[in-house]
Design a protein around this motif. Structure first.
Motif, PDB file in Angstrom:
ATOM      1  N   LEU A   1       0.815  -1.091   0.084  1.00  0.00           N
ATOM      2  CA  LEU A   1      -0.201  -0.035   0.049  1.00  0.00           C
ATOM      3  C   LEU A   1       0.938   1.272   0.086  1.00  0.00           C
ATOM      4  N   GLY A   2       1.765   1.217   0.879  1.00  0.00           N
ATOM      5  CA  GLY A   2       2.635   2.422   1.007  1.00  0.00           C
ATOM      6  C   GLY A   2       3.590   2.661  -0.323  1.00  0.00           C
ATOM      7  N   ASN A   3       3.941   1.519  -0.971  1.00  0.00           N
ATOM      8  CA  ASN A   3       4.872   1.571  -2.065  1.00  0.00           C
ATOM      9  C   ASN A   3       3.876   1.857  -3.186  1.00  0.00           C
ATOM     10  N   SER A   4       2.512   1.557  -3.262  1.00  0.00           N
ATOM     11  CA  SER A   4       1.943   1.905  -4.275  1.00  0.00           C
ATOM     12  C   SER A   4       1.714   3.471  -4.344  1.00  0.00           C
ATOM     13  N   ILE A   5       1.294   3.964  -3.175  1.00  0.00           N
ATOM     14  CA  ILE A   5       1.075   5.580  -3.130  1.00  0.00           C
ATOM     15  C   ILE A   5       2.315   6.282  -3.508  1.00  0.00           C
ATOM     16  N   LEU A   6       3.257   5.702  -3.023  1.00  0.00           N
ATOM     17  CA  LEU A   6       4.893   6.739  -3.302  1.00  0.00           C
ATOM     18  C   LEU A   6       4.933   6.554  -4.853  1.00  0.00           C
ATOM     19  N   THR A   7       4.731   5.367  -5.613  1.00  0.00           N
ATOM     20  CA  THR A   7       5.165   5.179  -6.728  1.00  0.00           C
ATOM     21  C   THR A   7       4.082   5.844  -7.633  1.00  0.00           C
ATOM     22  N   PHE A   8       2.862   5.854  -7.181  1.00  0.00           N
ATOM     23  CA  PHE A   8       1.800   6.654  -8.025  1.00  0.00           C
ATOM     24  C   PHE A   8       2.071   8.097  -7.944  1.00  0.00           C
ATOM     25  N   HIS A   9       2.538   8.768  -6.863  1.00  0.00           N
ATOM     26  CA  HIS A   9       3.203  10.265  -6.760  1.00  0.00           C
ATOM     27  C   HIS A   9       4.095  10.349  -7.417  1.00  0.00           C
ATOM     28  N   GLU A  10       5.091   9.384  -7.715  1.00  0.00           N
ATOM     29  CA  GLU A  10       6.287   9.848  -8.759  1.00  0.00           C
ATOM     30  C   GLU A  10       5.813   9.543 -10.221  1.00  0.00           C
ATOM     31  N   ASN A  11       4.807   9.036 -10.477  1.00  0.00           N
ATOM     32  CA  ASN A  11       4.230   8.876 -11.903  1.00  0.00           C
ATOM     33  C   ASN A  11       2.987   9.257 -12.117  1.00  0.00           C
ATOM     34  N   GLN A  12       2.825  10.761 -12.044  1.00  0.00           N
ATOM     35  CA  GLN A  12       1.581  11.399 -12.031  1.00  0.00           C
ATOM     36  C   GLN A  12       0.719  10.877 -13.472  1.00  0.00           C
ATOM     37  N   ASP A  13       1.230  10.804 -14.475  1.00  0.00           N
ATOM     38  CA  ASP A  13       0.585  10.375 -15.772  1.00  0.00           C
ATOM     39  C   ASP A  13       0.079   9.179 -15.586  1.00  0.00           C
ATOM     40  N   ALA A  14       0.609   8.061 -14.978  1.00  0.00           N
ATOM     41  CA  ALA A  14       0.068   6.732 -14.811  1.00  0.00           C
ATOM     42  C   ALA A  14      -1.055   6.844 -13.944  1.00  0.00           C
TER      43      ALA A  14
ATOM     44  N   PRO B   1      13.633  -1.228 -17.398  1.00  0.00           N
ATOM     45  CA  PRO B   1      13.344  -1.944 -16.563  1.00  0.00           C
ATOM     46  C   PRO B   1      12.922  -0.814 -15.164  1.00  0.00           C
ATOM     47  N   SER B   2      13.620   0.347 -15.318  1.00  0.00           N
ATOM     48  CA  SER B   2      13.342   1.396 -14.229  1.00  0.00           C
ATOM     49  C   SER B   2      12.239   2.032 -14.323  1.00  0.00           C
ATOM     50  N   ARG B   3      11.224   1.892 -15.527  1.00  0.00           N
ATOM     51  CA  ARG B   3      10.065   2.698 -16.078  1.00  0.00           C
ATOM     52  C   ARG B   3       8.809   2.119 -15.173  1.00  0.00           C
ATOM     53  N   PHE B   4       8.015   2.894 -14.891  1.00  0.00           N
ATOM     54  CA  PHE B   4       6.936   2.554 -14.128  1.00  0.00           C
ATOM     55  C   PHE B   4       5.784   2.015 -15.433  1.00  0.00           C
TER      56      PHE B   4
ATOM     57  N   ILE C   1      -0.561  -2.443  -9.787  1.00  0.00           N
ATOM     58  CA  ILE C   1      -0.108  -3.216  -8.260  1.00  0.00           C
ATOM     59  C   ILE C   1       0.940  -4.049  -8.616  1.00  0.00           C
ATOM     60  N   GLU C   2       0.659  -4.752  -9.698  1.00  0.00           N
ATOM     61  CA  GLU C   2       1.634  -5.650 -10.095  1.00  0.00           C
ATOM     62  C   GLU C   2       3.056  -4.767 -10.425  1.00  0.00           C
ATOM     63  N   GLU C   3       2.744  -3.786 -11.290  1.00  0.00           N
ATOM     64  CA  GLU C   3       3.948  -3.031 -11.576  1.00  0.00           C
ATOM     65  C   GLU C   3       4.757  -2.442 -10.360  1.00  0.00           C
TER      66      GLU C   3
ATOM     67  N   MET D   1      14.233  -4.614   3.737  1.00  0.00           N
ATOM     68  CA  MET D   1      12.983  -4.520   3.267  1.00  0.00           C
ATOM     69  C   MET D   1      12.479  -3.166   2.426  1.00  0.00           C
ATOM     70  N   VAL D   2      11.803  -3.396   1.340  1.00  0.00           N
ATOM     71  CA  VAL D   2      11.722  -1.925   0.679  1.00  0.00           C
ATOM     72  C   VAL D   2      10.164  -1.608   0.894  1.00  0.00           C
ATOM     73  N   ALA D   3      10.174  -0.500   1.906  1.00  0.00           N
ATOM     74  CA  ALA D   3       8.811  -0.153   2.550  1.00  0.00           C
ATOM     75  C   ALA D   3       8.853   1.144   3.187  1.00  0.00           C
ATOM     76  N   VAL D   4       7.907   1.750   3.264  1.00  0.00           N
ATOM     77  CA  VAL D   4       7.942   3.017   4.033  1.00  0.00           C
ATOM     78  C   VAL D   4       7.385   2.975   5.448  1.00  0.00           C
ATOM     79  N   THR D   5       7.915   3.685   6.330  1.00  0.00           N
ATOM     80  CA  THR D   5       7.318   3.493   7.609  1.00  0.00           C
ATOM     81  C   THR D   5       6.588   4.625   7.922  1.00  0.00           C
ATOM     82  N   LYS D   6       6.759   5.900   7.238  1.00  0.00           N
ATOM     83  CA  LYS D   6       5.908   7.097   7.270  1.00  0.00           C
ATOM     84  C   LYS D   6       5.775   7.630   5.939  1.00  0.00           C
ATOM     85  N   LEU D   7       4.407   7.892   5.887  1.00  0.00           N
ATOM     86  CA  LEU D   7       3.995   8.450   4.678  1.00  0.00           C
ATOM     87  C   LEU D   7       2.827   9.325   4.821  1.00  0.00           C
ATOM     88  N   PRO D   8       3.067  10.586   5.012  1.00  0.00           N
ATOM     89  CA  PRO D   8       2.240  11.770   5.361  1.00  0.00           C
ATOM     90  C   PRO D   8       1.566  12.212   4.005  1.00  0.00           C
TER      91      PRO D   8
END
Length: 395
Positions: free
Chosen positions: A242-255, A321-324, A270-272, A382-389
């Motif tokens: 969940l945290g990774n999704s919101i952060l990744t979406f934030h970095e990829n506004q067009d998507a 591979p680095s592209r969403f 979500i798979e991406e 682990m790749v995850a956020v602990t805080k995501l305001p």
């Protein structure tokens, strides 16, 4: 006094790509382990359980606390015991059983977001409590102990992972560090399972005490490993996704704009995210015999580390591979493993992420990440956020 900055995800990716310049299968002298970086090579390791075993006890001595927990933790077992235990657990934890949880996940997500307001930390408000409550209810565990579960997870995951020592030594040191938490977990789960055996209810733990195969039931210690694994790994994976999704979406506004226009794209999104921000960056195996992998000969009795993060960014399989890429097809990432050890809880994690994110998109016209407040775990662990305001604007 100087402090060492926590490594970033980019630091971890740079480390992996530095290794990849030497090949897709590399022996790392510092860690005394074989790093498997390529997607086909990782796939071969995960599918070939006969050669690449999951029981590392001969390489890494375990404390009494880990030995007890491992008796029911089939993730670190080889067949035939793995097949027997996983089969018994699967009878209670079926895909139909998981799918039936969707209404409860939906209602809980709405309830948690109702209480969140216009500015909130995603982890505290939703990403942590949602899967913990779902799994605690599933297992019949008291919700009042949520804070304890989070403390356990933080202790197990918020730690340094040095890259200049043999892996066996690193694992031994980490084992010693977390032994008190493991002891606390074992005592907690053992007592809870005994209560459920005496007074069974309509929950998964009670079902596990009654599952039979050829007249044999799981004993209390065997159930500890599965219940503990599901509670911790299960909720951590969803929290991270969940945290990774919101952060990744934030970095990829067009998507994110495209997903908003067509929510049927959400599962692919979500798979991406799982591919780009793989929650558990690696797993561990041991070679039962000498073998050739990716053109490299690996002797028997060696520690092998399939680097899932690297496999998911292998440009031979994933162009750019680095592209969403919302429309990446196929997207056979390795984030939930492969073969006999494919993650049993993956369907639940995907369901929770899909339901929660869909509700957020329908509920909020805009979701902004407050970037200077973001905190992440050590990506080597682990790749995850602990805080995501977040600052959100309702529809």
């Amino acid at each position: 006094m100087t402090t060492t900055a926590k490594p970033t995800l980019q630091d971890f990716l740079d480390y992996l790509e530095g290794l990849r310049t030497q090949g897709q299968v590399v022996h790392d002298e510092r860690t005394q382990a074989w790093m498997v970086l390529g997607q086909p090579e990782v796939d071969e390791v995960l599918h070939n359980a006969r050669v690449f075993g999951s029981d590392l006890s001969e390489l890494v001595p375990m404390s009494d606390e880990f030995t007890l927990f491992a008796k029911g933790n089939f993730v670190q077992m080889d067949d035939p015991r793995h097949k027997q235990l996983r089969g018994m657990v699967s009878r209670a934890f079926t895909p139909r059983f998981v799918a039936g949880m969707e209404p409860a996940i939906h209602d809980l997500t709405v309830e948690l977001l109702d209480a969140a307001g216009a500015e909130f930390d995603l982890v505290d408000a939703l990403a942590h409590p949602l899967p913990v409550i779902v799994i605690a209810n599933l297992l019949g565990i008291p919700l009042s102990d949520q804070a304890v579960f989070r403390r356990w997870a933080d202790t197990l995951l918020d730690r340094d992972v040095p890259q200049d020592k043999p892996i066996a030594q690193i694992r031994e040191e980490i084992t010693a560090q977390v032994a008190p938490v493991m002891r606390e977990m074992n005592d907690y789960f053992l007592e809870f399972i005994k209560q459920r055996r005496r007074n069974p209810g309509d929950d998964l733990t009670s079902k596990l005490t009654m599952v039979e195969e050829e007249g044999k039931r799981l004993d209390d210690v065997e159930i500890v490993g599965f219940v503990g694994l599901l509670l911790l790994a299960g909720h951590i994976t969803t929290t991270a996704t969940l945290g990774n999704s919101i952060l990744t979406f934030h970095e990829n506004q067009d998507a994110i704009a495209e997903v908003r226009r067509d929510l049927s794209l959400l599962p692919a999104a979500i798979e991406e995210v799982l591919r780009l921000r793989t929650p558990f960056p690696r797993v561990a195996r041991v070679t039962h015999e000498e073998t050739v992998l990716g053109g490299v000969t690996i002797p028997a009795g060696q520690m092998v580390l399939p680097m899932l993060t690297a496999a998911n960014r292998d440009e031979r399989v994933f162009p750019n591979p680095s592209r969403f890429d919302l429309h990446r097809e196929p997207n056979h990432h390795a984030s939930f493993g492969r073969g006999i050890h494919v993650c049993l809880g993956a369907p639940l994690a995907r369901l929770e992420a899909r339901v929660a994110l869909k509700i957020m998109f329908e509920r909020y016209a805009d979701i902004q990440v407050v970037e200077d407040g973001v905190e992440e775990r050590n990506p080597f662990a682990m790749v995850a956020v602990t805080k995501l305001p977040l600052a959100v604007r309702p529809v």
